[in-house]
Design a protein around this motif. Sequence first.
Motif, PDB file in Angstrom:
ATOM      1  N   GLN A   1       0.844  -1.190   0.000  1.00 49.65           N
ATOM      2  CA  GLN A   1       0.000   0.000   0.000  1.00 49.65           C
ATOM      3  C   GLN A   1       0.884   1.245   0.000  1.00 49.65           C
ATOM      4  O   GLN A   1       1.944   1.284   0.610  1.00 49.65           O
ATOM      5  N   VAL A   2       0.436   2.252  -0.732  1.00 45.83           N
ATOM      6  CA  VAL A   2       1.147   3.517  -0.827  1.00 45.83           C
ATOM      7  C   VAL A   2       0.368   4.575  -0.067  1.00 45.83           C
ATOM      8  O   VAL A   2      -0.856   4.688  -0.216  1.00 45.83           O
ATOM      9  N   GLN A   3       1.068   5.344   0.732  1.00 43.69           N
ATOM     10  CA  GLN A   3       0.448   6.471   1.432  1.00 43.69           C
ATOM     11  C   GLN A   3       0.792   7.761   0.699  1.00 43.69           C
ATOM     12  O   GLN A   3       1.949   7.962   0.295  1.00 43.69           O
ATOM     13  N   LEU A   4      -0.199   8.625   0.557  1.00 41.52           N
ATOM     14  CA  LEU A   4      -0.028   9.866  -0.210  1.00 41.52           C
ATOM     15  C   LEU A   4      -0.486  11.047   0.620  1.00 41.52           C
ATOM     16  O   LEU A   4      -1.561  11.003   1.233  1.00 41.52           O
ATOM     17  N   VAL A   5       0.319  12.103   0.600  1.00 44.30           N
ATOM     18  CA  VAL A   5      -0.029  13.329   1.316  1.00 44.30           C
ATOM     19  C   VAL A   5       0.135  14.506   0.378  1.00 44.30           C
ATOM     20  O   VAL A   5       1.244  14.768  -0.111  1.00 44.30           O
ATOM     21  N   GLU A   6      -0.974  15.203   0.128  1.00 40.51           N
ATOM     22  CA  GLU A   6      -0.944  16.365  -0.766  1.00 40.51           C
ATOM     23  C   GLU A   6      -0.770  17.653   0.039  1.00 40.51           C
ATOM     24  O   GLU A   6      -1.160  17.727   1.213  1.00 40.51           O
ATOM     25  N   SER A   7      -0.237  18.657  -0.640  1.00 42.86           N
ATOM     26  CA  SER A   7      -0.127  19.987  -0.051  1.00 42.86           C
ATOM     27  C   SER A   7      -0.082  21.016  -1.163  1.00 42.86           C
ATOM     28  O   SER A   7       0.097  20.658  -2.341  1.00 42.86           O
ATOM     29  N   GLY A   8      -0.253  22.276  -0.805  1.00 44.39           N
ATOM     30  CA  GLY A   8      -0.088  23.353  -1.763  1.00 44.39           C
ATOM     31  C   GLY A   8      -1.366  24.005  -2.258  1.00 44.39           C
ATOM     32  O   GLY A   8      -1.307  24.969  -3.021  1.00 44.39           O
ATOM     33  N   GLY A   9      -2.509  23.492  -1.841  1.00 39.19           N
ATOM     34  CA  GLY A   9      -3.755  24.109  -2.265  1.00 39.19           C
ATOM     35  C   GLY A   9      -3.953  25.467  -1.601  1.00 39.19           C
ATOM     36  O   GLY A   9      -3.184  25.871  -0.721  1.00 39.19           O
ATOM     37  N   GLY A  10      -4.998  26.171  -2.029  1.00 37.12           N
ATOM     38  CA  GLY A  10      -5.286  27.468  -1.442  1.00 37.12           C
ATOM     39  C   GLY A  10      -6.286  28.226  -2.274  1.00 37.12           C
ATOM     40  O   GLY A  10      -6.926  27.659  -3.177  1.00 37.12           O
TER      41      GLY A  10
ATOM     42  N   HIS B   1      -6.850  15.620  -5.803  1.00 40.05           N
ATOM     43  CA  HIS B   1      -6.339  14.403  -5.188  1.00 40.05           C
ATOM     44  C   HIS B   1      -5.180  13.846  -5.998  1.00 40.05           C
ATOM     45  O   HIS B   1      -5.230  13.823  -7.235  1.00 40.05           O
ATOM     46  N   CYS B   2      -4.203  13.352  -5.301  1.00 34.67           N
ATOM     47  CA  CYS B   2      -3.113  12.615  -5.909  1.00 34.67           C
ATOM     48  C   CYS B   2      -3.456  11.127  -5.873  1.00 34.67           C
ATOM     49  O   CYS B   2      -4.106  10.663  -4.915  1.00 34.67           O
ATOM     50  N   ALA B   3      -3.013  10.383  -6.885  1.00 36.55           N
ATOM     51  CA  ALA B   3      -3.272   8.948  -6.924  1.00 36.55           C
ATOM     52  C   ALA B   3      -2.097   8.222  -7.557  1.00 36.55           C
ATOM     53  O   ALA B   3      -1.366   8.794  -8.376  1.00 36.55           O
ATOM     54  N   THR B   4      -1.925   6.967  -7.181  1.00 39.21           N
ATOM     55  CA  THR B   4      -0.875   6.143  -7.765  1.00 39.21           C
ATOM     56  C   THR B   4      -1.431   4.791  -8.168  1.00 39.21           C
ATOM     57  O   THR B   4      -2.429   4.318  -7.615  1.00 39.21           O
TER      58      THR B   4
ATOM     59  N   ASN C   1      10.128  10.515  -4.380  1.00 39.95           N
ATOM     60  CA  ASN C   1       8.790   9.933  -4.556  1.00 39.95           C
ATOM     61  C   ASN C   1       7.717  11.000  -4.427  1.00 39.95           C
ATOM     62  O   ASN C   1       6.715  10.818  -3.728  1.00 39.95           O
ATOM     63  N   THR C   2       7.946  12.114  -5.095  1.00 38.64           N
ATOM     64  CA  THR C   2       7.015  13.237  -5.024  1.00 38.64           C
ATOM     65  C   THR C   2       6.583  13.636  -6.429  1.00 38.64           C
ATOM     66  O   THR C   2       7.410  13.671  -7.347  1.00 38.64           O
ATOM     67  N   VAL C   3       5.306  13.933  -6.567  1.00 38.17           N
ATOM     68  CA  VAL C   3       4.784  14.430  -7.827  1.00 38.17           C
ATOM     69  C   VAL C   3       4.229  15.831  -7.609  1.00 38.17           C
ATOM     70  O   VAL C   3       3.702  16.128  -6.528  1.00 38.17           O
ATOM     71  N   TYR C   4       4.414  16.675  -8.600  1.00 36.12           N
ATOM     72  CA  TYR C   4       3.998  18.055  -8.511  1.00 36.12           C
ATOM     73  C   TYR C   4       2.992  18.378  -9.613  1.00 36.12           C
ATOM     74  O   TYR C   4       2.999  17.772 -10.675  1.00 36.12           O
ATOM     75  N   LEU C   5       2.164  19.379  -9.330  1.00 37.35           N
ATOM     76  CA  LEU C   5       1.285  19.916 -10.364  1.00 37.35           C
ATOM     77  C   LEU C   5       1.391  21.437 -10.309  1.00 37.35           C
ATOM     78  O   LEU C   5       0.904  22.053  -9.368  1.00 37.35           O
ATOM     79  N   GLN C   6       2.066  21.997 -11.310  1.00 40.78           N
ATOM     80  CA  GLN C   6       2.156  23.449 -11.433  1.00 40.78           C
ATOM     81  C   GLN C   6       0.941  23.934 -12.196  1.00 40.78           C
ATOM     82  O   GLN C   6       0.715  23.503 -13.341  1.00 40.78           O
ATOM     83  N   MET C   7       0.174  24.797 -11.572  1.00 43.96           N
ATOM     84  CA  MET C   7      -1.064  25.279 -12.183  1.00 43.96           C
ATOM     85  C   MET C   7      -0.957  26.780 -12.416  1.00 43.96           C
ATOM     86  O   MET C   7      -0.826  27.547 -11.453  1.00 43.96           O
ATOM     87  N   ASN C   8      -0.984  27.177 -13.674  1.00 42.58           N
ATOM     88  CA  ASN C   8      -0.874  28.577 -14.042  1.00 42.58           C
ATOM     89  C   ASN C   8      -2.172  29.058 -14.686  1.00 42.58           C
ATOM     90  O   ASN C   8      -2.973  28.252 -15.156  1.00 42.58           O
ATOM     91  N   ASN C   9      -2.332  30.363 -14.730  1.00 44.56           N
ATOM     92  CA  ASN C   9      -3.514  30.972 -15.367  1.00 44.56           C
ATOM     93  C   ASN C   9      -4.793  30.281 -14.891  1.00 44.56           C
ATOM     94  O   ASN C   9      -5.628  29.867 -15.705  1.00 44.56           O
ATOM     95  N   LEU C  10      -4.931  30.161 -13.592  1.00 46.51           N
ATOM     96  CA  LEU C  10      -6.072  29.461 -13.023  1.00 46.51           C
ATOM     97  C   LEU C  10      -7.380  30.184 -13.325  1.00 46.51           C
ATOM     98  O   LEU C  10      -7.429  31.416 -13.412  1.00 46.51           O
ATOM     99  N   ARG C  11      -8.420  29.374 -13.470  1.00 43.51           N
ATOM    100  CA  ARG C  11      -9.757  29.878 -13.796  1.00 43.51           C
ATOM    101  C   ARG C  11     -10.729  29.440 -12.721  1.00 43.51           C
ATOM    102  O   ARG C  11     -10.487  28.427 -12.039  1.00 43.51           O
TER     103      ARG C  11
ATOM    104  N   SER D   1       4.771   7.473   0.122  1.00 44.32           N
ATOM    105  CA  SER D   1       5.592   6.626   0.997  1.00 44.32           C
ATOM    106  C   SER D   1       4.958   5.245   1.067  1.00 44.32           C
ATOM    107  O   SER D   1       3.835   5.039   0.635  1.00 44.32           O
ATOM    108  N   GLY D   2       5.722   4.296   1.616  1.00 37.79           N
ATOM    109  CA  GLY D   2       5.223   2.936   1.710  1.00 37.79           C
ATOM    110  C   GLY D   2       5.763   2.095   0.575  1.00 37.79           C
ATOM    111  O   GLY D   2       6.934   2.201   0.220  1.00 37.79           O
TER     112      GLY D   2
END
Length: 123
Positions: A1-10, A94-97, A76-86, A25-26
């Motif tokens: 099993q993989v554990q996932l923790v997201e951050s960076g929203g707002g 959510h992050c998923a693997t 073991n980190t994935v990022y999502l850069q989001m520009n010109n948000l609407r 992790s995991g």
Amino acid sequence: QVQLVESGGGSVQSGGSLRLSCAASGHTGRALSMAWFRQAPGKEREGVAAITPDGDKTYVESVKGRFYISKDNGENTVYLQMNNLRPEDTAMYHCATGYLVASHLDPYEYDSWGQGTQVTVSS
């Protein structure tokens, strides 16, 4: 099993940027595909972006040219850069693997999920 923790929203105004992070992790492995999904109230979960173990990337049409997915294999980190948000990007992200993912934006291909991070875009 993989554990996932997201951050960076707002909360941002239309046209702004945010960078989401997801730490895994995991039981992670080299064959792990990673992806970002989002779900707005009253709507189905939507695949936003995915990255394969080889680094190939897939995006939903509505975010092409604005969002960019990347990963740091060493962390073991994935990022999502989001520009010109609407405002229509407002959702819980959510992050998923998953392993041996064939359809990269299909949520049923992924078996580990994070709790999510909220993104709110005001006009």
